[in-house]
Design an enzyme around this catalytic site. Structure first.
Site, PDB file in Angstrom:
ATOM      1  N   GLU A 173       0.800  -1.228   0.000  1.00 14.63           N
ATOM      2  CA  GLU A 173       0.000   0.000   0.000  1.00 14.63           C
ATOM      3  C   GLU A 173       0.832   1.277   0.000  1.00 14.63           C
ATOM      4  O   GLU A 173       0.761   2.081   0.946  1.00 14.63           O
ATOM      5  CB  GLU A 173      -0.960   0.003   1.202  1.00 14.63           C
ATOM      6  CG  GLU A 173      -1.881  -1.186   1.258  1.00 14.63           C
ATOM      7  CD  GLU A 173      -2.886  -1.101   2.417  1.00 14.63           C
ATOM      8  OE1 GLU A 173      -2.902  -0.100   3.148  1.00 14.63           O
ATOM      9  OE2 GLU A 173      -3.672  -2.055   2.580  1.00 14.63           O
ATOM     10  N   GLU A 369      -5.379  -8.506   0.877  1.00 18.98           N
ATOM     11  CA  GLU A 369      -5.993  -8.162   2.174  1.00 18.98           C
ATOM     12  C   GLU A 369      -7.464  -7.872   1.944  1.00 18.98           C
ATOM     13  O   GLU A 369      -7.830  -7.172   0.986  1.00 18.98           O
ATOM     14  CB  GLU A 369      -5.395  -6.882   2.787  1.00 18.98           C
ATOM     15  CG  GLU A 369      -4.077  -7.049   3.458  1.00 18.98           C
ATOM     16  CD  GLU A 369      -3.565  -5.743   4.062  1.00 18.98           C
ATOM     17  OE1 GLU A 369      -4.388  -4.878   4.453  1.00 18.98           O
ATOM     18  OE2 GLU A 369      -2.343  -5.600   4.125  1.00 18.98           O
TER      19      GLU A 369
HETATM   20  O1  IFM Z   1      -4.227  -2.896   9.257  1.00 20.08           O
HETATM   21  C1  IFM Z   1      -4.153  -2.414   7.957  1.00 20.08           C
HETATM   22  C2  IFM Z   1      -2.992  -3.042   7.215  1.00 20.08           C
HETATM   23  O2  IFM Z   1      -1.785  -2.858   7.877  1.00 20.08           O
HETATM   24  C3  IFM Z   1      -2.867  -2.456   5.839  1.00 20.08           C
HETATM   25  N1  IFM Z   1      -4.129  -2.512   5.140  1.00 20.08           N
HETATM   26  C4  IFM Z   1      -5.297  -2.057   5.820  1.00 20.08           C
HETATM   27  C5  IFM Z   1      -5.415  -2.710   7.185  1.00 20.08           C
HETATM   28  C6  IFM Z   1      -6.673  -2.205   7.905  1.00 20.08           C
HETATM   29  O3  IFM Z   1      -6.635  -0.819   8.029  1.00 20.08           O
END
Ligand code: IFM
Length: 459
Positions: A173, A369
């Site tokens: 990200e 994710e």
């Molecule tokens: O916890 C975070 C993660 O570290 C990166 N993506 C989003 C998740 C939730 O906010």
């Protein structure tokens, strides 16, 4: 819950046999044991009162450095194919003494061996935001030398783990690093400078490209990177310009660089009040488009825009400030929402996958994710989290819809394996499949963990 038990089996069978299921975590969020590593920007950020809501710091987190064997048991319980973890750069390299930290390397080596022994494929993220403090002192992601440092880091990791790690992700990200950490002060390093947001975006992707070359030299099995992407929605025609701009900052700008389209005229024009992009070197920019074996997409919620001023209430990632130049619009989110205030809308995941497949043709996708912070009801040794179960059911169905359309989606990782430090939100927002008692570190399977276990058993 809005589905019947036999629907779990039907859902499981919508995925091809080669599809990989996993769960994900990140070093700073779970490891603890900060004394056995160097300092990172997140340690520095957390040390400033007010930066993290409940004053949480790196220790003890989930104490995973000491409990990684127990965490492998959690993965075995779920029956996942793969585990996505991140390496803490300051744990494997001692910047004070300019040498690798053998104890840190051993920790990851043991974790990787333990996973393999359990039949779980390691997915390694090189960088999930914990930049070594010494590199931040040199300018961090705004310092041109950072890209060579990242390549050296890739060399260190690949020389140790290339033969054992199944899947490599260079970055996690970069949008968050650039726009929550540089353009605003929501995340580390907390600069609050929109121009820095764009510079850091560029150097992160150049660093990614240099690392890809190193990983290729080591013949790694599969390598790519991870973006957080989403669909931008609005019911208002007058917001069309803002939708285009936000979509570009969230999705388009990154996909342009990864695919070799570079910095588009639209990006240059729409960001000119912040930067003239004079730091871009065309040769270097080409590196950002080194071929990747997959693109990881982290998806949680859509962004919804309306005309008007931002209100007082703060929702992470959902305000005009984190999209410099988006003008007189406000971000709104509709019910149902997670505890983060994020709208739950699974069809936006299918739409995001479709749009990404179109913008990056030929590159397999993975949802690296997906998950949510929802209320957990503790009932003896059980933890009921019906909204999270429902979220997973809906979003996995959305993935299956994408596969039915012919989108090359190859994997899915639940975020997160266990409750952990949700960055500036502290410990309060729980995303785990396993409930973590932060006093005792006891892990307990939530109903969502049981759901994932059942789904995987029904493949
Ligand atoms: O916890 C975070 C993660 O570290 C990166 N993506 C989003 C998740 C939730 O906010």
């Amino acid at each position: 819950m809005s589905f019947e038990p036999n629907e779990i089996k039907q859902l499981a069978q919508r995925f091809p046999s080669k599809f990989t299921f996993g769960s994900a975590t990140a070093s700073w969020q779970i490891e603890g044991s900060s004394q056995s590593r160097g300092s990172s920007v997140w340690d520095d950020f957390a040390a400033i009162q007010g930066n993290i809501k409940d004053g949480t710091v790196a220790d003890p987190a989930c104490d995973s450095v000491n409990r990684y064997k127990e965490d492998i048991e959690l993965l075995k319980y779920l029956g996942v194919d793969t585990y996505r973890f991140s390496v803490s750069w300051p744990r494997v390299y001692d910047f004070k003494n300019d040498r690798p930290n053998q104890a840190g390397l051993d920790y990851y080596s043991n974790l990787i061996d333990g996973l393999i022994e359990a039949g779980i494929k390691p997915t390694l993220t090189m960088y999930h935001w914990d930049l070594p403090s010494e590199l931040q002192e040199k300018g961090g992601w705004q310092w041109p030398g950072i890209t060579d440092e990242f390549a050296k880091y890739a060399e260190l990791l690949a020389s140790k783990f290339a033969d054992r790690v199944d899947t490599w992700a260079t970055l996690n990200e970069p949008w968050v690093v650039s726009f929550l950490g540089h353009a605003t002060k929501i995340h580390a390093p907390g600069l609050g400078d929109p121009r820095a947001g764009f510079i850091s975006a560029y150097y992160q992707l150049v660093a990614h490209g240099k690392a890809m070359k190193v990983l290729r030299d080591h013949n790694v099995n599969r390598a790519g990177t991870v973006l957080n992407m989403t669909e931008i929605l609005s019911d208002f025609e007058e917001c069309a310009g803002a939708v285009k701009h936000v979509d570009n900052l969230q999705n388009g700008m990154w996909l342009d660089m990864l695919s070799g389209r570079g910095i588009s005229d639209y990006t240059k024009e729409s960001t000119k009040e912040f930067t003239d992009w004079s730091f871009v070197n065309e040769e270097e920019l080409k590196l950002a488009s080194e071929p990747i074996d997959f693109l990881g997409i982290n998806y949680y919620t859509p962004n919804r825009i309306e005309p008007g001023e931002e209100q007082e209430s703060f929702i992470v990632g959902q305000d005009a400030g984190v999209y410099p130049g988006s003008g007189n619009v406000k971000f709104v989110s509709r019910e149902p929402k997670s505890l983060m205030g994020w709208e739950v809308r699974a069809e936006s995941l299918t739409n995001t996958l479709r749009a990404t497949a179109k913008a990056l043709p030929g590159v397999p996708l993975m949802v690296t994710e997906n998950g949510g912070a929802f209320p957990d009801q503790i009932d003896g040794d059980q933890v009921h989290d019906p909204e999270r179960v429902d979220y997973y059911f809906q979003h996995l169905s959305a993935c299956a819809d994408a596969i039915d359309e012919g989108i090359d989606l190859q994997g899915y990782y639940c975020w997160s394996l266990m409750d952990n430090i949700e960055w500036a939100e502290g410990l309060e927002k729980r995303f785990g499949l396993f409930y973590v008692d932060h006093q005792t570190q006891k892990r307990t399977a939530k109903d969502s963990a049981k759901f994932i276990k059942e789904l995987l058993a029904n493949r």
